[in-house]
Design a protein around this motif. Structure first.
Motif, PDB file in Angstrom:
ATOM      1  N   THR A  59       0.810  -1.219   0.000  1.00  0.00           N
ATOM      2  CA  THR A  59       0.000   0.000   0.000  1.00  0.00           C
ATOM      3  C   THR A  59       0.845   1.271   0.000  1.00  0.00           C
ATOM      4  OG1 THR A  59      -0.162  -0.063   2.417  1.00  0.00           O
ATOM      5  CG2 THR A  59      -1.936  -1.108   1.154  1.00  0.00           C
ATOM      6  N   GLU A  68       4.637  -0.711   3.502  1.00  0.00           N
ATOM      7  CA  GLU A  68       3.447  -1.114   4.232  1.00  0.00           C
ATOM      8  C   GLU A  68       2.625  -2.005   3.315  1.00  0.00           C
ATOM      9  OE1 GLU A  68       1.334   2.334   5.661  1.00  0.00           O
ATOM     10  OE2 GLU A  68       3.158   3.185   6.540  1.00  0.00           O
ATOM     11  N   GLN A  70      -1.039  -4.877   3.031  1.00  0.00           N
ATOM     12  CA  GLN A  70      -2.293  -5.389   3.565  1.00  0.00           C
ATOM     13  C   GLN A  70      -2.537  -6.792   3.042  1.00  0.00           C
ATOM     14  OE1 GLN A  70      -5.460  -2.654   2.482  1.00  0.00           O
ATOM     15  NE2 GLN A  70      -5.236  -1.583   4.437  1.00  0.00           N
ATOM     16  N   THR A 143      -8.949  -7.388   7.506  1.00  0.00           N
ATOM     17  CA  THR A 143      -7.693  -6.967   6.887  1.00  0.00           C
ATOM     18  C   THR A 143      -6.604  -6.950   7.939  1.00  0.00           C
ATOM     19  OG1 THR A 143      -8.855  -5.569   5.279  1.00  0.00           O
ATOM     20  CG2 THR A 143      -6.524  -5.097   5.649  1.00  0.00           C
ATOM     21  N   ASP A 145      -2.989  -5.366   8.501  1.00  0.00           N
ATOM     22  CA  ASP A 145      -2.017  -4.379   8.035  1.00  0.00           C
ATOM     23  C   ASP A 145      -0.654  -4.751   8.618  1.00  0.00           C
ATOM     24  OD1 ASP A 145      -3.594  -2.285   6.586  1.00  0.00           O
ATOM     25  OD2 ASP A 145      -4.655  -2.212   8.498  1.00  0.00           O
TER      26      ASP A 145
END
Length: 149
Positions: A59, A68, A70, A143, A145
């Motif tokens: 992301t 980063e 997900q 989700t 992260d």
């Protein structure tokens, strides 16, 4: 995630490691009566399964190589309900799992330089499929992260 950006998939290796770590972590929840399998549900008996929605994706990327990501997933509960109470109980179990996942610490150990940051419930539990044999699938979507360091 900005819907106008191109989706960049993380590696299959990362997705596989996250799937394994998340599956073991979800199975540590004591509020379930069934073992959660990976991408498998029996056809004519109750079961629960972790299913990845599209694999892990990146992301945000940083100049020095960190990023980063997900991992979107769902947990499916298959049952053969004999009453509305059974249907409601399935949804309550999935919602309780989602609540636990959002608050349980520590989060799953992802290994490989990946660190779980948070788990979010994207939906509350609901039925999404009914079959001719009377079985029903209920699901909750979540989700994870994470960051790569």
């Amino acid at each position: 995630m900005d819907n106008n950006k191109t989706v960049v998939m993380d590696t299959k290796e990362t997705t596989d490691k996250i799937s394994r770590s998340l599956l073991a972590w979800l199975n540590s929840w004591t509020g379930k009566s069934l073992t959660i399998s990976y991408e498998f549900l029996p056809s004519n008996e109750p079961g629960m399964a972790l299913s990845t929605i599209q694999g892990a994706y990146i992301t945000r990327q940083y100049i020095r190589g960190a990023y980063e990501g997900q991992y979107q997933f769902k947990v499916i509960y298959r049952l053969q309900p004999s009453s509305n109470n059974a249907r409601l109980s399935a949804d309550e179990t999935l919602d309780a799992l989602g609540d636990w996942a959002m608050t349980e610490k520590p989060l799953p150990d992802l290994g490989g330089g990946k660190v779980a940051k948070k788990i979010t419930c994207n939906t509350r539990a609901a039925m999404f499929a009914r079959y001719d044999d009377g079985s029903e699938d209920h699901q909750i979507m979540m989700t994870l992260d994470y960051i790569s360091i």
